[in-house]
Write an enzyme that holds these catalytic residues in place. Sequence first.
Site, PDB file in Angstrom:
ATOM      1  N   GLN A 134      16.212  15.445  -8.175  1.00 15.53           N
ATOM      2  CA  GLN A 134      16.280  16.888  -7.898  1.00 15.53           C
ATOM      3  C   GLN A 134      15.150  17.356  -6.981  1.00 15.53           C
ATOM      4  O   GLN A 134      14.713  18.507  -7.054  1.00 15.53           O
ATOM      5  CB  GLN A 134      16.293  17.689  -9.200  1.00 15.53           C
ATOM      6  CG  GLN A 134      17.638  17.666  -9.903  1.00 15.53           C
ATOM      7  CD  GLN A 134      18.737  18.339  -9.083  1.00 15.53           C
ATOM      8  OE1 GLN A 134      18.485  19.225  -8.270  1.00 15.53           O
ATOM      9  NE2 GLN A 134      19.970  17.915  -9.287  1.00 15.53           N
ATOM     10  N   SER A 135      14.665  16.500  -6.110  1.00 15.36           N
ATOM     11  CA  SER A 135      13.590  16.870  -5.186  1.00 15.36           C
ATOM     12  C   SER A 135      14.010  18.012  -4.255  1.00 15.36           C
ATOM     13  O   SER A 135      15.091  17.975  -3.652  1.00 15.36           O
ATOM     14  CB  SER A 135      13.224  15.649  -4.346  1.00 15.36           C
ATOM     15  OG  SER A 135      12.467  16.032  -3.220  1.00 15.36           O
TER      16      SER A 135
END
Length: 343
Positions: free
Chosen positions: A80-81
């Site tokens: 989920q960067s």
Amino acid sequence: MDDGLGRLAELPRTFLAHTPTPIEHLPNLSAQLAGASLYVKRDDCTGLAFGGNKARQLEFYLGEALSQNADTILISGAVQSNFVRSAAAAAARLGLACHIQLEERVPDADALYRSSGNVLLNHLLGATLHSYSKGEDEFGADQRLRDIAADLTKDGRRPYVIPLAPGHPPLGAVGYVVAAREILAQLDTTNYSIDGMVVASGSGHTHAGLLFGLRAMGASVPVLGVCVRRGASAQLDRVRAHCDELAVLLGLQSPVKEADIQVTDDHFAPGYGQLNATTKTAISLAAQYEALLLDPVYTGKAFAGTLQLARSLDDKQALLFIHTGGTPGIFAYGSTLLEEKDQ
Ligand SMILES: *Cc1c(COP(=O)(O)O)cnc(C)c1O
């Protein structure tokens, strides 16, 4: 004219962020806090595909990539960067291809985590996704990315790698030297006086750049970094190293003293990308009192640190919380955020 920022203006840059982002007062939450008046720097509003701090950082990475005539960007990050999503967005806008390597950094992730939020956006933005099974091996992840880059070169592409591990020129931090200059100019024109700033400290580029920029321009306001990626003593080392690297890059003596580097890991547990009770409370308070949306990985923890600092003050002080974005993560963490019981 000497602005105190050395070679900053000579670095290759490509403009990506909507700036200046607003500074707003948070009147409703401030009324609840005897010791503090809260302000927020809205870097969630930098505009590039849901905004956030990475738009500022990427202005210098992509600037360098374009100056090297690259046609493909490669970057690693957590599933989920926000960094990889912002890089995919910047690449799309500049007509470059983007390869993303997603690391398994968060334990017990659910289906939503793997498909919604930033992952969904990466697909929409047309990036090519790769996965890397380890989450705590930055050097290994960088090596794998260089291997992918080498294959692309064989195919006639011109890759540019944005590294994850420390030990490279801190181009991302330069984006926050610029932000520091922007904030000081805004405080000057609005007559807000700020006694302290609070920011999430992950790779430490945002924290280091902000602190370095403020000190280089003669501002002594304290900056508290809230650890979101590792414990306080390791984070201190990171931020110090980035400040030293910034000094080299900009051709300056570092204006940052050891005592300037302040970090807290009070809101870090149980680890990167994992919610805790103070963070959940901070996210609810910001949403319900100010309609300010915070994410569980970065800004929720940083705001928990802001509230803790505010409650510890005896006399009324003005604190500026740097909202670094991350809002797409809210959707990926939807099921955890709605759980009744705090972890
Ligand atoms: C990456 C990120 C941070 C941390 O910034 P660093 O420069 O890596 O320390 C903070 N907030 C959000 C929303 C981020 O995506």
